[in-house]
Design an enzyme around this catalytic site. Structure first.
Site, PDB file in Angstrom:
ATOM      1  CB  THR A 100     -31.078 110.355  61.343  1.00 23.61           C
ATOM      2  OG1 THR A 100     -30.721 109.384  62.332  1.00 23.61           O
ATOM      3  CG2 THR A 100     -29.814 110.772  60.584  1.00 23.61           C
ATOM      4  CE  LYS A 175     -27.803 107.327  63.280  1.00 24.66           C
ATOM      5  NZ  LYS A 175     -29.214 107.458  63.650  1.00 24.66           N
TER       6      LYS A 175
END
Length: 299
Positions: A100, A175
């Protein structure tokens, strides 16, 4: 040309909470895998399952596809950039970043990759370690369409739901949006259970009640997930600041500032949630599954 199991050399750096089960899912799917991680036991687990090991991340530069499941932007950039980085060493390869990272970082890395003739796929994941081991993650993808198609089989080896959101950076943005929604529900659940508990309501009763009510959520349906995840991070020595309920919220706020978006609730959440998660996980480990919301935690 599409990349296929058995004929494509895949390198994977990062065998942590998600990287290790993802590596095993790739091996189960028949991919030729070389792995790197500084923790020897994690590497041995993959080697015993049929992977090769690299003594340094530099040894992965010859891979047709490099998969990164490392902690953050800095770790990703240290592997990809510079005279010794993957971009400089591989002119026809591909990079899949399951970490991420910030949307702006993904966009910048994609531009650098393009100048080197390297495919770049921004592909963070969600679902947790158990789903990672089964190849059942959700994969949020930001990539050019032909790059996405080229690595499609690899993405489907780790994810049952693989969603192309748009160009590079859109996977990271999706995300982070997921994380913000999830963590908002989590903070609300901690506080709700704390208040109900003050009136003598068992947490399990509240969770059963909301399962068929408007307060239901993934968080409530999977209560205990974050206690287990926090325990796994503690066991592996991961700093609290590097855990998703700290790092991902900080990145969400950073992305919002870059986009000049106002996110006051995210700012408050980033200050409160790490204490909530960590204190509840400690209480759960000590045998008090109800936990508390962390407001009186001075650790």
């Amino acid at each position: 040309m599409a990349m296929k199991p058995g004929t494509t050399a895949v390198g994977l750096a990062g065998l942590g909470n998600l990287g290790l089960p993802m590596a095993h899912a790739l091996l189960d799917d028949g991919w030729s895998l070389t792995v790197f991680d500084p923790v020897e036991d994690r590497v041995r687990s993959c080697v015993d399952a049929g992977a090769k090991s690299a003594s340094s991340v530099d040894e992965l530069a010859s891979a047709d596809v490099l998969i990164l499941v490392v902690p953050d932007d800095a770790a990703v950039e240290s592997i990809l950039l510079g005279d010794q980085g993957y971009f400089a060493a591989s002119s026809e390869g591909a990079v899949i970043v399951h970490s991420t990272i910030l949307p702006a970082s993904a966009q910048a890395l994609a531009e650098t990759a393009k100048t080197q003739g390297t495919r770049f796929i921004d592909a963070p994941v969600s679902g947790g370690a158990a789903r990672a081991r089964k190849g059942d993650l959700t994969v949020f993808v930001g990539a050019e369409r032909d790059d996405f198609d080229a690595v499609g089989d690899l993405l489907h080896a780790v994810g049952s739901e693989v969603l192309l959101a748009g160009g590079p950076g859109t996977g990271a943005a999706t995300k982070l949006a997921n994380q913000m929604m999830m963590f908002s529900a989590l903070a609300g659940a901690y506080e709700a259970l704390d208040v109900a508990g003050k009136y003598g309501v068992d947490p399990g009763m509240v969770l059963r009640s909301v399962a068929s009510s408007t307060g239901g959520s993934w968080v409530a349906a999977n209560w205990g997930f974050f206690d287990e995840t926090a325990a796994a991070y503690t066991a592996s020595g991961t700093a609290v600041s590097d855990r998703p309920w700290s790092k991902d919220l900080f990145e969400f706020i950073t992305a919002a500032r870059t986009a000049e978006a106002s996110v006051p609730f995210a700012g408050l959440l980033s200050q409160l949630l790490p204490g909530y998660v960590e204190s509840h996980a400690r209480d759960a480990a000590a045998g008090d599954g109800a936990g508390h919301n962390g407001k009186d935690d001075d650790d």
